[in-house]
Design a protein around this motif. Structure first.
Motif, PDB file in Angstrom:
ATOM      1  N   SER A   1       0.820  -1.216   0.000  1.00 21.00           N
ATOM      2  CA  SER A   1       0.000   0.000   0.000  1.00 21.00           C
ATOM      3  C   SER A   1       0.854   1.266   0.000  1.00 21.00           C
ATOM      4  CB  SER A   1      -0.950   0.005   1.196  1.00 21.00           C
ATOM      5  OG  SER A   1      -0.235   0.031   2.416  1.00 21.00           O
ATOM      6  N   THR A   2       2.126   1.167   0.360  1.00 20.70           N
ATOM      7  CA  THR A   2       2.979   2.357   0.303  1.00 20.70           C
ATOM      8  C   THR A   2       3.295   2.762  -1.137  1.00 20.70           C
ATOM      9  OG1 THR A   2       4.992   1.024   0.537  1.00 20.70           O
ATOM     10  CG2 THR A   2       4.010   1.890   2.566  1.00 20.70           C
ATOM     11  N   LEU A   3       2.979   1.902  -2.106  1.00 22.55           N
ATOM     12  CA  LEU A   3       3.097   2.298  -3.512  1.00 22.55           C
ATOM     13  C   LEU A   3       2.163   3.460  -3.843  1.00 22.55           C
ATOM     14  CD1 LEU A   3       3.242  -1.242  -5.160  1.00 22.55           C
ATOM     15  CD2 LEU A   3       5.134   0.404  -5.040  1.00 22.55           C
ATOM     16  N   LEU A   4       1.162   3.677  -2.986  1.00 23.68           N
ATOM     17  CA  LEU A   4       0.255   4.804  -3.200  1.00 23.68           C
ATOM     18  C   LEU A   4       0.984   6.131  -3.084  1.00 23.68           C
ATOM     19  CD1 LEU A   4      -2.884   3.516  -1.251  1.00 23.68           C
ATOM     20  CD2 LEU A   4      -2.525   3.563  -3.726  1.00 23.68           C
ATOM     21  N   ALA A   5       2.170   6.130  -2.473  1.00 21.24           N
ATOM     22  CA  ALA A   5       2.982   7.354  -2.434  1.00 21.24           C
ATOM     23  C   ALA A   5       3.325   7.824  -3.839  1.00 21.24           C
ATOM     24  CB  ALA A   5       4.262   7.120  -1.627  1.00 21.24           C
ATOM     25  N   ALA A   6       3.474   6.867  -4.762  1.00 20.34           N
ATOM     26  CA  ALA A   6       3.725   7.228  -6.162  1.00 20.34           C
ATOM     27  C   ALA A   6       2.420   7.550  -6.873  1.00 20.34           C
ATOM     28  CB  ALA A   6       4.446   6.089  -6.876  1.00 20.34           C
ATOM     29  N   VAL A   7       1.402   6.743  -6.645  1.00 17.79           N
ATOM     30  CA  VAL A   7       0.124   6.934  -7.336  1.00 17.79           C
ATOM     31  C   VAL A   7      -0.475   8.304  -7.028  1.00 17.79           C
ATOM     32  CG1 VAL A   7      -2.244   6.071  -7.546  1.00 17.79           C
ATOM     33  CG2 VAL A   7      -0.328   4.449  -7.412  1.00 17.79           C
ATOM     34  N   PHE A   8      -0.367   8.745  -5.754  1.00 16.35           N
ATOM     35  CA  PHE A   8      -0.961  10.022  -5.335  1.00 16.35           C
ATOM     36  C   PHE A   8       0.052  11.156  -5.263  1.00 16.35           C
ATOM     37  CE2 PHE A   8      -4.089   6.939  -3.749  1.00 16.35           C
ATOM     38  CZ  PHE A   8      -5.252   7.489  -4.289  1.00 16.35           C
ATOM     39  N   ARG A   9       1.265  10.912  -5.758  1.00 14.53           N
ATOM     40  CA  ARG A   9       2.304  11.952  -5.839  1.00 14.53           C
ATOM     41  C   ARG A   9       2.615  12.542  -4.461  1.00 14.53           C
ATOM     42  NH1 ARG A   9       1.495   9.676 -10.250  1.00 14.53           N
ATOM     43  NH2 ARG A   9       1.893  10.652 -12.277  1.00 14.53           N
ATOM     44  N   PHE A  10       2.717  11.672  -3.460  1.00 18.61           N
ATOM     45  CA  PHE A  10       3.099  12.102  -2.121  1.00 18.61           C
ATOM     46  C   PHE A  10       4.538  12.609  -2.110  1.00 18.61           C
ATOM     47  CE2 PHE A  10       5.074  10.828   1.988  1.00 18.61           C
ATOM     48  CZ  PHE A  10       4.380  11.690   2.833  1.00 18.61           C
ATOM     49  N   LEU A  11       5.387  11.959  -2.875  1.00 21.68           N
ATOM     50  CA  LEU A  11       6.782  12.375  -3.024  1.00 21.68           C
ATOM     51  C   LEU A  11       7.053  12.664  -4.496  1.00 21.68           C
ATOM     52  CD1 LEU A  11       8.536   9.703  -0.742  1.00 21.68           C
ATOM     53  CD2 LEU A  11       8.278  12.154  -0.242  1.00 21.68           C
ATOM     54  N   PRO A  12       7.987  13.579  -4.780  1.00 16.40           N
ATOM     55  CA  PRO A  12       8.340  13.843  -6.173  1.00 16.40           C
ATOM     56  C   PRO A  12       8.875  12.577  -6.847  1.00 16.40           C
ATOM     57  CG  PRO A  12       9.261  15.523  -4.715  1.00 16.40           C
ATOM     58  CD  PRO A  12       8.731  14.437  -3.839  1.00 16.40           C
ATOM     59  N   ALA A  13       8.704  12.492  -8.152  1.00 17.95           N
ATOM     60  CA  ALA A  13       9.104  11.290  -8.887  1.00 17.95           C
ATOM     61  C   ALA A  13      10.589  10.987  -8.726  1.00 17.95           C
ATOM     62  CB  ALA A  13       8.756  11.446 -10.362  1.00 17.95           C
ATOM     63  N   ASP A  14      11.419  12.023  -8.512  1.00 16.01           N
ATOM     64  CA  ASP A  14      12.867  11.813  -8.406  1.00 16.01           C
ATOM     65  C   ASP A  14      13.349  11.713  -6.963  1.00 16.01           C
ATOM     66  OD1 ASP A  14      12.400  14.402  -7.686  1.00 16.01           O
ATOM     67  OD2 ASP A  14      13.884  15.308  -9.022  1.00 16.01           O
ATOM     68  N   ASP A  15      12.416  11.601  -6.009  1.00 18.10           N
ATOM     69  CA  ASP A  15      12.816  11.483  -4.603  1.00 18.10           C
ATOM     70  C   ASP A  15      13.416  10.095  -4.373  1.00 18.10           C
ATOM     71  OD1 ASP A  15      12.550  10.879  -1.660  1.00 18.10           O
ATOM     72  OD2 ASP A  15      11.740  12.918  -1.663  1.00 18.10           O
ATOM     73  N   PRO A  16      14.632  10.014  -3.819  1.00 13.63           N
ATOM     74  CA  PRO A  16      15.270   8.699  -3.636  1.00 13.63           C
ATOM     75  C   PRO A  16      14.474   7.766  -2.725  1.00 13.63           C
ATOM     76  CG  PRO A  16      16.507  10.448  -2.528  1.00 13.63           C
ATOM     77  CD  PRO A  16      15.501  11.121  -3.393  1.00 13.63           C
ATOM     78  N   ARG A  17      13.685   8.321  -1.799  1.00 12.36           N
ATOM     79  CA  ARG A  17      12.881   7.464  -0.912  1.00 12.36           C
ATOM     80  C   ARG A  17      11.763   6.774  -1.681  1.00 12.36           C
ATOM     81  NH1 ARG A  17      12.362  12.374   3.284  1.00 12.36           N
ATOM     82  NH2 ARG A  17      12.112  13.338   1.220  1.00 12.36           N
ATOM     83  N   LEU A  18      11.208   7.456  -2.664  1.00 14.24           N
ATOM     84  CA  LEU A  18      10.179   6.834  -3.485  1.00 14.24           C
ATOM     85  C   LEU A  18      10.772   5.728  -4.335  1.00 14.24           C
ATOM     86  CD1 LEU A  18       7.179   6.940  -4.229  1.00 14.24           C
ATOM     87  CD2 LEU A  18       7.762   8.513  -6.068  1.00 14.24           C
ATOM     88  N   LYS A  19      11.902   6.008  -4.947  1.00 12.77           N
ATOM     89  CA  LYS A  19      12.582   4.995  -5.777  1.00 12.77           C
ATOM     90  C   LYS A  19      12.995   3.792  -4.925  1.00 12.77           C
ATOM     91  CE  LYS A  19      14.674   3.890  -9.777  1.00 12.77           C
ATOM     92  NZ  LYS A  19      15.382   2.645  -9.454  1.00 12.77           N
ATOM     93  N   ALA A  20      13.501   4.046  -3.721  1.00 10.74           N
ATOM     94  CA  ALA A  20      13.916   2.945  -2.848  1.00 10.74           C
ATOM     95  C   ALA A  20      12.726   2.090  -2.438  1.00 10.74           C
ATOM     96  CB  ALA A  20      14.609   3.512  -1.602  1.00 10.74           C
ATOM     97  N   THR A  21      11.580   2.723  -2.185  1.00  9.07           N
ATOM     98  CA  THR A  21      10.379   1.974  -1.808  1.00  9.07           C
ATOM     99  C   THR A  21       9.893   1.095  -2.955  1.00  9.07           C
ATOM    100  OG1 THR A  21       9.709   3.726  -0.277  1.00  9.07           O
ATOM    101  CG2 THR A  21       8.000   2.194  -1.020  1.00  9.07           C
ATOM    102  N   VAL A  22       9.854   1.664  -4.143  1.00  7.10           N
ATOM    103  CA  VAL A  22       9.408   0.902  -5.311  1.00  7.10           C
ATOM    104  C   VAL A  22      10.349  -0.273  -5.567  1.00  7.10           C
ATOM    105  CG1 VAL A  22       9.012   1.007  -7.802  1.00  7.10           C
ATOM    106  CG2 VAL A  22       8.268   2.897  -6.342  1.00  7.10           C
ATOM    107  N   ASP A  23      11.650  -0.029  -5.506  1.00  6.92           N
ATOM    108  CA  ASP A  23      12.622  -1.102  -5.753  1.00  6.92           C
ATOM    109  C   ASP A  23      12.543  -2.194  -4.683  1.00  6.92           C
ATOM    110  OD1 ASP A  23      13.533   0.113  -8.038  1.00  6.92           O
ATOM    111  OD2 ASP A  23      15.291   1.035  -7.098  1.00  6.92           O
ATOM    112  N   ALA A  24      12.357  -1.784  -3.421  1.00 11.09           N
ATOM    113  CA  ALA A  24      12.296  -2.774  -2.340  1.00 11.09           C
ATOM    114  C   ALA A  24      11.081  -3.672  -2.490  1.00 11.09           C
ATOM    115  CB  ALA A  24      12.264  -2.053  -0.992  1.00 11.09           C
ATOM    116  N   ILE A  25       9.947  -3.095  -2.827  1.00 12.32           N
ATOM    117  CA  ILE A  25       8.734  -3.906  -3.008  1.00 12.32           C
ATOM    118  C   ILE A  25       8.896  -4.833  -4.208  1.00 12.32           C
ATOM    119  CG2 ILE A  25       6.294  -3.765  -3.661  1.00 12.32           C
ATOM    120  CD1 ILE A  25       6.126  -1.279  -1.838  1.00 12.32           C
ATOM    121  N   ALA A  26       9.468  -4.328  -5.296  1.00 12.45           N
ATOM    122  CA  ALA A  26       9.667  -5.161  -6.487  1.00 12.45           C
ATOM    123  C   ALA A  26      10.602  -6.324  -6.195  1.00 12.45           C
ATOM    124  CB  ALA A  26      10.217  -4.307  -7.627  1.00 12.45           C
ATOM    125  N   ALA A  27      11.579  -6.110  -5.341  1.00 15.20           N
ATOM    126  CA  ALA A  27      12.582  -7.145  -5.084  1.00 15.20           C
ATOM    127  C   ALA A  27      12.166  -8.101  -3.967  1.00 15.20           C
ATOM    128  CB  ALA A  27      13.913  -6.486  -4.728  1.00 15.20           C
TER     129      ALA A  27
END
Length: 629
Positions: free
Chosen positions: A499-525
């Protein structure tokens, strides 16, 4: 029969079973109720007169709880099944030893009556509406075929056998009564009553046709003959095609799944109120043979924003308006907040009981009716409602007067509740926690409320609500992020949650924020099985239930969207292609996917899965089109 186990205590979803695989069912709808048709031509699930009524055919949940078969005698496996293009009308082709048979099935839509006494409307009248009749036609296109009809309703979720009575001695029409419900079966075949069922059998030759129809309409009206039955199905096809023609479907390689998803979502709407059911069924298991079985024939507020996003993306503004009016009509709780879910008629009380007489799908018990989660506190509801109102306001270029009090009440509730623990988006039946996704959706609530206040010219409220949004955001980033920069499930753990992927869906963090990228990568892995996304690891999360579960399709589609948002467009495409290839043979999705066997799990068809498909496809298509500039 011996069940197949893939691990300690785990029953394989592909174990031999008399129950058809969930994904092999076809779905029919008239936007009042829905039917599931098994590959053998049996209607195994139908509730009348509406989605949340007790079933009259319940073989989906117990093989002795009612069925309605119309197909060739002695043949159970069809040659081909498909929807008539652009419709929710099913066509099945059968090859027997002596010929070819084509059967069409439809929950019929036709000219609307002045008043619907079966399911009264709260929305404005429409030109075409449910006629409350299930029509089935058969035609032999080559050779000769023995056609069989078996109709055995068992009312009240399989607890009350039918009492049949032929009409005036006519063996072509009979009424079945039980639990205060009466339905009429009409056919041009000669019927015989055998206890609680009616049966008919007749040999058809090339070019000959037959029909049967089941009615729960006022006056129990049915087609008079095969020609009228065929005309009713053609009329239904025309309705679906004209409706789909209103949708804006991009000319893209994913056009077909987008169209099927649009038809599925429309087929899960309850036209009298504008509500959308989460799924057409109850108690299809998320864990094979397990107890994660829930009733999804209700409307969740969290679906609101995903519904509005999908409908507006496809230019289906009328359906969006009807859904918004349903939300405006529902009664809030005593503190002014909305419940997480309501009945399709807007009722608040959805008491949960079990039907212990039913064996459950493939032995999965209990079978539940109602959903006790309606009493839960889930703080994501505020963001879902306010995001949907902002989406709708921007699309219509006006904020309806009756929605502004709802904006104020939900913003005020979110401002009070965001710092409190709750049950979370997944409705955990355990102790409340400070779920990150719940706080994230409270941020969405305050952020969208502030934007709505600006549109309305209320600068004071806009400033206050924006300040609260900033406070929530700071709290999440201070307490909801691990040392590795990954958004955690809740403040007391480093466990992952999709459900933390909603941070990307709802633009909670900018697309280039390293925390967003780290969250997406961690869930994918680390939160996937064979590349498909789990909600969470059940061995790391106390959700009050036992047993493992399949991957959640909505979460996989969220990952597609999130990958596209952070700029990993090719990985997003790759996962999207895999997801499109695991749809059911008819292009439908349940709630979950068993990545080990390729089987679908959970209630079916699932609106959330199809809404997320549309959202994921839209995100990629937009990125591709912008890349062409």
């Amino acid at each position: 029969m011996t069940a197949t186990h893939t691990g300690p205590g785990h029953v394989s979803s592909a174990a031999p079973s008399p129950f058809p695989p969930i994904e092999e069912y076809a779905y029919l709808s008239d936007c009042h109720t829905g039917a599931l048709v098994a590959p053998d031509g049996s209607v195994d699930w139908l509730c009348v007169p509406r989605f949340d009524s007790p079933s009259i055919f319940g073989s989906l949940l117990d093989r002795e709880s009612g069925l309605f078969r119309f197909g060739p005698y002695g043949i159970s496996h069809p040659t081909a099944r498909h929807y008539v293009p652009g419709t929710n009308v099913l066509e099945t082709a059968w090859r027997t030893k002596t010929g070819w048979l084509v059967v069409r099935d439809a929950l019929v839509l036709g000219p609307a009556a002045p008043d619907d006494d079966v399911n009264p409307h709260t929305r404005p009248p429409v030109d075409t509406d449910a006629t409350h009749v299930l029509v089935r036609t058969a035609e032999v296109v080559a050779g000769t075929v023995g056609l069989q009809l078996i109709c055995e309703p068992v009312f009240d979720y399989g607890r009350v056998p039918a009492e049949w009575q032929l009409l005036d001695g006519d063996r072509h029409a009979a009424d079945a009564t039980g639990a205060g419900v009466t339905v009429r079966l009409a056919t041009d075949l000669t019927m015989g009553i055998e206890g609680g069922r009616v049966r008919a059998r007749h040999v058809l030759h090339t070019g000959e046709r037959a029909f049967c129809a089941l009615s729960w309409a006022t006056g129990l009206i049915t087609p008079a003959d095969a020609d009228q039955a065929r005309a009713a199905i053609e009329q239904t096809c025309e309705f679906w095609r004209l409706w789909l023609a209103q949708a804006r479907i991009p000319d893209h390689r994913w056009r077909d799944p987008l169209q099927r998803s649009a038809l599925a979502i429309k087929g899960l709407t309850y036209a009298p109120t504008g509500a959308t059911v989460a799924a057409a069924t109850t108690s299809l298991p998320e864990t094979p043979g397990g107890s994660r079985n829930w009733d999804y024939r209700y409307t969740w507020m969290r679906d609101a924003t995903f519904t509005l996003r999908a409908l507006h993306l496809l230019n289906l503004d009328e359906e969006a308006e009807e859904f918004m009016q349903f939300i405006a009509d529902v009664q809030p709780t005593e503190d002014g907040s909305l419940q997480i879910m309501y009945g399709i008629d807007g009722r608040r009380d959805l008491p949960e009981t079990t039907i212990d007489e039913l064996s459950g799908y493939n032995g999965a018990t209990p079978v539940r009716v109602g959903n006790a989660a309606y009493r839960q506190r889930q703080n994501d509801v505020f963001g879902a409602v306010l995001d949907s109102i902002l989406l709708h306001t921007r699309r219509s270029q006006r904020l309806p007067r009756r929605l502004w009090p709802l904006v104020v009440s939900q913003a005020e509730c979110a401002a009070k509740a965001w710092s409190e623990p709750d049950q979370g988006i997944w409705e955990a039946r355990s102790e409340p926690q400070h779920y990150v996704s719940s706080k994230l959706m409270c941020w969405v609530a305050m952020d969208r409320a502030a934007k709505l206040a600006v549109l309305r010219g209320d600068g004071e409220r806009a400033a206050d609500w924006a300040q609260t949004a900033d406070q929530i955001r700071a709290d999440i980033l201070a307490n909801g992020v691990t040392a590795d920069g990954v958004l955690r499930q809740h403040y007391g753990t480093d466990a992952l949650d999709a459900s933390t992927l909603l941070a990307a869906v709802f633009r909670f963090l900018p697309a280039d924020d390293p925390r967003l990228k780290a969250t997406v990568d961690a869930i994918a892995a680390d939160l996937t099985e064979n590349g498909f996304v789990l909600r969470y690891r059940t061995d790391q999360t106390d959700d009050g239930q036992t047993g493992r579960e399949g991957t959640f399709l909505i979460c996989s589609f969220w990952l597609v969207s999130a990958l596209a948002v952070v700029g990993d467009l090719q990985r997003a495409r790759d996962l999207m292609e895999r997801l499109l290839r695991i749809s059911s043979p008819l292009g439908l999705y349940a709630e979950e996917f068993d990545a080990h066997t390729g089987r679908h799990l959970g209630n079916f068809p699932q609106a959330f899965s199809h809404l997320a498909l549309i959202g994921a496809a839209g995100t990629i298509i937009l990125a591709e089109r912008l890349g062409e500039l």
